[in-house]
Design a protein around this motif. Sequence first.
Motif, PDB file in Angstrom:
ATOM      1  N   LEU A  96       8.589  27.785  -6.317  1.00  0.00           N
ATOM      2  CA  LEU A  96       7.454  26.880  -6.467  1.00  0.00           C
ATOM      3  C   LEU A  96       7.005  26.300  -5.124  1.00  0.00           C
ATOM      4  O   LEU A  96       5.813  26.116  -4.884  1.00  0.00           O
ATOM      5  N   THR A  97       7.953  26.022  -4.247  1.00  0.00           N
ATOM      6  CA  THR A  97       7.606  25.535  -2.917  1.00  0.00           C
ATOM      7  C   THR A  97       6.793  26.579  -2.166  1.00  0.00           C
ATOM      8  O   THR A  97       5.793  26.255  -1.515  1.00  0.00           O
ATOM      9  N   ASN A  98       7.204  27.820  -2.275  1.00  0.00           N
ATOM     10  CA  ASN A  98       6.453  28.901  -1.622  1.00  0.00           C
ATOM     11  C   ASN A  98       5.062  29.054  -2.229  1.00  0.00           C
ATOM     12  O   ASN A  98       4.089  29.301  -1.509  1.00  0.00           O
ATOM     13  N   ILE A  99       4.966  28.904  -3.537  1.00  0.00           N
ATOM     14  CA  ILE A  99       3.654  29.000  -4.196  1.00  0.00           C
ATOM     15  C   ILE A  99       2.727  27.907  -3.660  1.00  0.00           C
ATOM     16  O   ILE A  99       1.566  28.174  -3.328  1.00  0.00           O
ATOM     17  N   LEU A 100       3.244  26.694  -3.556  1.00  0.00           N
ATOM     18  CA  LEU A 100       2.422  25.593  -3.045  1.00  0.00           C
ATOM     19  C   LEU A 100       2.046  25.819  -1.581  1.00  0.00           C
ATOM     20  O   LEU A 100       0.921  25.532  -1.168  1.00  0.00           O
TER      21      LEU A 100
END
Length: 187
Positions: free
Chosen positions: A100-104
């Motif tokens: 999720l951090t990478n997606i953001l």
Amino acid sequence: MSDLCTKYVENELNNYKIRLNEVENNIRSYEIEFKTVSKNLSKLNKEKDWTEDIFHSVSYSKTSDNIKLSTLDNSKSELNSNLSILRDEHDILVEKIEELTNILKVDKESTTQKSIDKNESTQDNVSRETINSDTLDNQLIEQITSLINKQKFIIQIMDKDITRSKLEINNSIILMERLIEKVKKDI
């Protein structure tokens, strides 16, 4: 990604971080309890007079010791099993948080690039309408994909945490209702 999707991902990221903190605290407490049980089991084994077991003594204290040993062994096994489950969940949560951090991060970079591209573009009204239509379609696809991922997550936690899965299902329903309302407006 749309603002709604970004908020959803940020919310999920925060939920995962909260759950990760809970899991880490549970792991620490189980490890402490496991060490305590192991020490007590070791102490009881050292204190027990094993020679009397050969003669099948039936004194109360020896029966009591055997019950204590059995109880501690069972408790140790149960704690070990719980620790294993929590460590697996911990690994899954860490992986999801990174994802999720990478997606953001990618979304933030993408948003910056999109704003630069929009400022530089000088297309006529027809092409702008096409771009807007494509953007709405992309946002819709992203939101639907987000809901699908949420459903997959619910399936994963359903057996482990019924309360959390019920909460996630309710959140999913709310997101679907918002998405339907948005689609109605756009049509």
